[in-house]
Write an enzyme that holds these catalytic residues in place. Structure first.
Site, PDB file in Angstrom:
ATOM      1  CG  HIS A  84      -2.188  -0.847   0.938  1.00 44.09           C
ATOM      2  ND1 HIS A  84      -3.470  -0.350   0.935  1.00 44.09           N
ATOM      3  CD2 HIS A  84      -2.310  -2.172   0.652  1.00 44.09           C
ATOM      4  CE1 HIS A  84      -4.328  -1.322   0.660  1.00 44.09           C
ATOM      5  NE2 HIS A  84      -3.654  -2.439   0.501  1.00 44.09           N
ATOM      6  CG  ASP A  85       5.174   3.275   1.212  1.00 43.82           C
ATOM      7  OD1 ASP A  85       4.680   4.411   0.993  1.00 43.82           O
ATOM      8  OD2 ASP A  85       6.399   3.088   1.348  1.00 43.82           O
ATOM      9  CB  VAL A 117      -0.372   5.613  -2.796  1.00 39.80           C
ATOM     10  CG1 VAL A 117      -0.798   7.067  -2.853  1.00 39.80           C
ATOM     11  CG2 VAL A 117      -1.579   4.690  -2.835  1.00 39.80           C
ATOM     12  CG  ASP A 165       6.109   8.280  -0.829  1.00 42.57           C
ATOM     13  OD1 ASP A 165       5.360   7.337  -0.465  1.00 42.57           O
ATOM     14  OD2 ASP A 165       5.667   9.399  -1.142  1.00 42.57           O
ATOM     15  CG  HIS A 194      -3.972 -12.127  -1.345  1.00 49.42           C
ATOM     16  ND1 HIS A 194      -4.798 -11.613  -2.319  1.00 49.42           N
ATOM     17  CD2 HIS A 194      -3.448 -11.040  -0.712  1.00 49.42           C
ATOM     18  CE1 HIS A 194      -4.764 -10.287  -2.277  1.00 49.42           C
ATOM     19  NE2 HIS A 194      -3.950  -9.917  -1.315  1.00 49.42           N
ATOM     20  CB  THR A 195       0.072 -18.028   0.079  1.00 47.40           C
ATOM     21  OG1 THR A 195       0.226 -19.316   0.676  1.00 47.40           O
ATOM     22  CG2 THR A 195       1.323 -17.225   0.408  1.00 47.40           C
ATOM     23  CG  ASP A 199      -3.898 -20.733   1.575  1.00 48.94           C
ATOM     24  OD1 ASP A 199      -4.800 -21.599   1.477  1.00 48.94           O
ATOM     25  OD2 ASP A 199      -2.699 -20.982   1.345  1.00 48.94           O
ATOM     26  CB  THR A 210      -1.626 -24.108   3.767  1.00 50.99           C
ATOM     27  OG1 THR A 210      -1.466 -23.393   2.514  1.00 50.99           O
ATOM     28  CG2 THR A 210      -1.788 -25.579   3.469  1.00 50.99           C
ATOM     29  CG  ASP A 224       1.482 -23.093   0.865  1.00 56.74           C
ATOM     30  OD1 ASP A 224       0.746 -22.121   0.566  1.00 56.74           O
ATOM     31  OD2 ASP A 224       1.098 -23.994   1.627  1.00 56.74           O
TER      32      ASP A 224
HETATM   33  C1  HEM Z   1      -3.917  -7.412  -6.928  1.00 58.32           C
HETATM   34  C2  HEM Z   1      -4.479  -6.521  -6.211  1.00 58.32           C
HETATM   35  C3  HEM Z   1      -4.765  -6.731  -4.750  1.00 58.32           C
HETATM   36  C4  HEM Z   1      -5.986  -6.691  -4.187  1.00 58.32           C
HETATM   37  C5  HEM Z   1      -7.310  -6.417  -4.870  1.00 58.32           C
HETATM   38  C6  HEM Z   1      -5.806  -6.963  -2.789  1.00 58.32           C
HETATM   39  C7  HEM Z   1      -6.820  -6.980  -1.865  1.00 58.32           C
HETATM   40  C8  HEM Z   1      -6.679  -7.305  -0.548  1.00 58.32           C
HETATM   41  C9  HEM Z   1      -7.748  -7.318   0.412  1.00 58.32           C
HETATM   42  C10 HEM Z   1      -9.183  -6.920   0.125  1.00 58.32           C
HETATM   43  C11 HEM Z   1      -7.247  -7.735   1.581  1.00 58.32           C
HETATM   44  C12 HEM Z   1      -8.009  -7.895   2.893  1.00 58.32           C
HETATM   45  C13 HEM Z   1      -8.289  -6.522   3.475  1.00 58.32           C
HETATM   46  C14 HEM Z   1      -9.253  -6.598   4.634  1.00 58.32           C
HETATM   47  O1  HEM Z   1     -10.464  -6.598   4.396  1.00 58.32           O
HETATM   48  O2  HEM Z   1      -8.799  -6.694   5.782  1.00 58.32           O
HETATM   49  C15 HEM Z   1      -5.848  -8.016   1.377  1.00 58.32           C
HETATM   50  C16 HEM Z   1      -4.984  -8.494   2.331  1.00 58.32           C
HETATM   51  C17 HEM Z   1      -3.658  -8.721   2.112  1.00 58.32           C
HETATM   52  N1  HEM Z   1      -2.943  -8.386   0.982  1.00 58.32           N
HETATM   53 FE1  HEM Z   1      -3.712  -7.847  -0.799  1.00 58.32          FE
HETATM   54  N2  HEM Z   1      -4.493  -7.178  -2.544  1.00 58.32           N
HETATM   55  C18 HEM Z   1      -3.815  -7.031  -3.709  1.00 58.32           C
HETATM   56  C19 HEM Z   1      -2.454  -7.109  -3.886  1.00 58.32           C
HETATM   57  C20 HEM Z   1      -1.564  -7.388  -2.881  1.00 58.32           C
HETATM   58  C21 HEM Z   1      -0.149  -7.317  -3.019  1.00 58.32           C
HETATM   59  C22 HEM Z   1       0.585  -6.868  -4.268  1.00 58.32           C
HETATM   60  C23 HEM Z   1       0.379  -7.703  -1.836  1.00 58.32           C
HETATM   61  C24 HEM Z   1       1.812  -7.801  -1.394  1.00 58.32           C
HETATM   62  C25 HEM Z   1       2.845  -7.739  -2.175  1.00 58.32           C
HETATM   63  C26 HEM Z   1      -0.719  -8.025  -0.955  1.00 58.32           C
HETATM   64  C27 HEM Z   1      -0.602  -8.524   0.318  1.00 58.32           C
HETATM   65  C28 HEM Z   1      -1.655  -8.732   1.168  1.00 58.32           C
HETATM   66  C29 HEM Z   1      -1.509  -9.384   2.473  1.00 58.32           C
HETATM   67  C30 HEM Z   1      -0.250  -9.988   3.036  1.00 58.32           C
HETATM   68  C31 HEM Z   1      -2.769  -9.362   3.064  1.00 58.32           C
HETATM   69  C32 HEM Z   1      -3.133  -9.876   4.448  1.00 58.32           C
HETATM   70  C33 HEM Z   1      -2.964  -8.747   5.437  1.00 58.32           C
HETATM   71  C34 HEM Z   1      -3.154  -9.136   6.898  1.00 58.32           C
HETATM   72  O3  HEM Z   1      -3.299 -10.314   7.217  1.00 58.32           O
HETATM   73  O4  HEM Z   1      -3.126  -8.190   7.710  1.00 58.32           O
HETATM   74  N3  HEM Z   1      -1.878  -7.805  -1.619  1.00 58.32           N
HETATM   75  N4  HEM Z   1      -5.520  -7.727   0.082  1.00 58.32           N
END
Ligand code: HEM
Ligand SMILES: *[C@@H]1O[C@H](CO)[C@@H](O)[C@H](O)[C@H]1NC(C)=O
Ligand SMILES: *[C@@H]1O[C@H](CO)[C@@H](O)[C@H](O)[C@H]1NC(C)=O
Length: 341
Positions: A94-95, A98, A102, A216-217, A259, A262, A267
């Protein structure tokens, strides 16, 4: 079978090369050439349209302890609450999504990115603050918050059992942050075209999109992000899984694992889930259904090594998103929450 997998790797590699060639020159953002994870990032200053140059030896003389401090701190927090690791990886995304990487997401005041609706479930800010305080003690006004967050995301990945990669350093912290811009980060209901456009506008390829979505694994999502799927009984969602989710989601602020099979292992299960209509977010499932992204999903689902190697490369690409700036436009923040007085 083995042969087929091998062809897939070559296919992936060629796609990657092609994408890189298509994009270089046409995108004004910094892109690191794709290299093997073990080799040092080599960014040729001549290729850069501006003076921000990242290098893995950036703090070698000014703060050689920085990387060690970051790693120890992330580990200590991880041991207290492992779920912070996923949150830090997401915070880094998210950093960088946007205004480039930075640390604009860390600025904490009314109207800043951090206060946006789309940032509501971001976590891990205290980890970065803790690291920054320690780094400031040892090397005052030297290491940027953006670099700390980038290295912390790498260390979090390793702690989760994911790949290691060398982090190029030398980012500066921005002085601007607007919540409106944070709300443009994909939130889980977009179509694949919108996802591809969002990534390509930041110099990231379709392969980067599919590979980085592999984060998202691990981690979790609020039910809020899948309400649209539950409400209309999304046909691309496995029936039993849908029932299960409906049961787990009493309130929009309840959490479910990204996921389902797992949830705490780094993974390729995320990609396997997609093949069974068991992707949690509709944006995850869509990657399996769209012909532009599906071949990558299938290849990654069966090749853990490919996922690990390419995840490292794509994370470096993510961390290299920088917006050109004039000398005084950016700084080394003293406190990650505020622009320097
Ligand atoms: C492709 C576009 C992406 C979309 C639409 C997306 C969307 C989301 C959403 C909706 C959540 C859950 C938010 C919530 O309701 O709490 C999430 C969690 C997460 N996203 Fe993504 N994401 C994307 C790309 C990425 C990328 C590029 C990364 C890292 C390089 C990432 C890493 C994560 C991680 C690790 C979580 C879990 C966070 C936690 O457990 O606190 N996501 N994402
Ligand atoms: C995808 O989303 C964009 C923007 O949200 C929209 O303009 C476009 O029509 C959508 N495309 C498809 C094929 O649904
Ligand atoms: C629902 O999901 C949870 C966790 O993902 C799992 O442990 C449980 O067995 C599932 N229940 C059903 C009925 O599918």
């Amino acid at each position: 079978m083995k042969m087929k997998l091998h062809y897939f790797s070559v296919f992936i590699f060629l796609c990657q090369l092609k994408l890189l060639m298509v994009m270089s020159g046409s995108i004004p953002l910094l892109r690191k050439p794709i290299t093997a994870i073990s080799s040092k990032p080599h960014i040729s200053p001549n290729n850069l349209p501006f003076k921000d140059i990242l290098s893995s030896s950036y703090y070698l003389n000014t703060c050689p302890q920085a990387e060690g401090i970051i790693q120890q701190k992330v580990k200590a927090w991880f041991q207290k609450d492992y779920s912070l690791a996923a949150s830090i990886i997401r915070l880094h995304f998210h950093d960088c999504a946007v205004r480039g990487c930075d640390a604009s997401i860390l600025l904490n005041y009314k109207g800043s990115e951090r206060r946006a609706l789309a940032s509501k479930t971001l976590r891990g800010f205290q980890v970065i603050d803790d690291i920054k305080a320690e780094v400031e003690k040892r090397c005052p006004k030297t290491v940027s918050c953006a670099d700390i967050l980038t290295a912390a995301a790498r260390d979090a990945t390793v702690l989760l059992g994911g790949p290691f990669w060398e982090v190029p350093f030398g980012r500066k912290d921005g002085k601007f942050s607007f919540s409106k811009e944070a709300d443009m980060v994909p939130q889980g209901h977009e179509n694949v075209t919108a996802l591809i456009d969002f990534f390509q506008a930041r110099g990231l390829s379709i392969l980067d999109l599919v590979v980085l979505s592999g984060s998202h694994t691990i981690g979790r999502s609020t039910c809020y992000s899948i309400l649209h799927r539950l409400a209309k009984s999304d046909p691309t969602l496995d029936r039993k899984y849908l029932k299960n989710l409906t049961r787990s989601c009493k309130w929009s602020y309840d959490y479910v694992n990204l996921d389902v099979a797992t949830p705490v292992t780094f993974d390729v299960q995320y990609y396997k889930n997609l093949g069974k209509n068991m992707g949690l977010l509709s944006t995850d499932q869509a990657l399996y259904l769209d012909p532009r992204t599906a071949p990558f999903v299938s290849a990654l689902a069966t090749q853990p090594d490919l996922f690990f190697n390419q995840f490292a490369v794509s994370m470096v690409n993510l961390g290299n998103i920088l917006i050109p700036s004039t000398p005084n436009q950016k700084e080394i923040r003293l406190n990650c929450n505020y622009v320097n007085p």
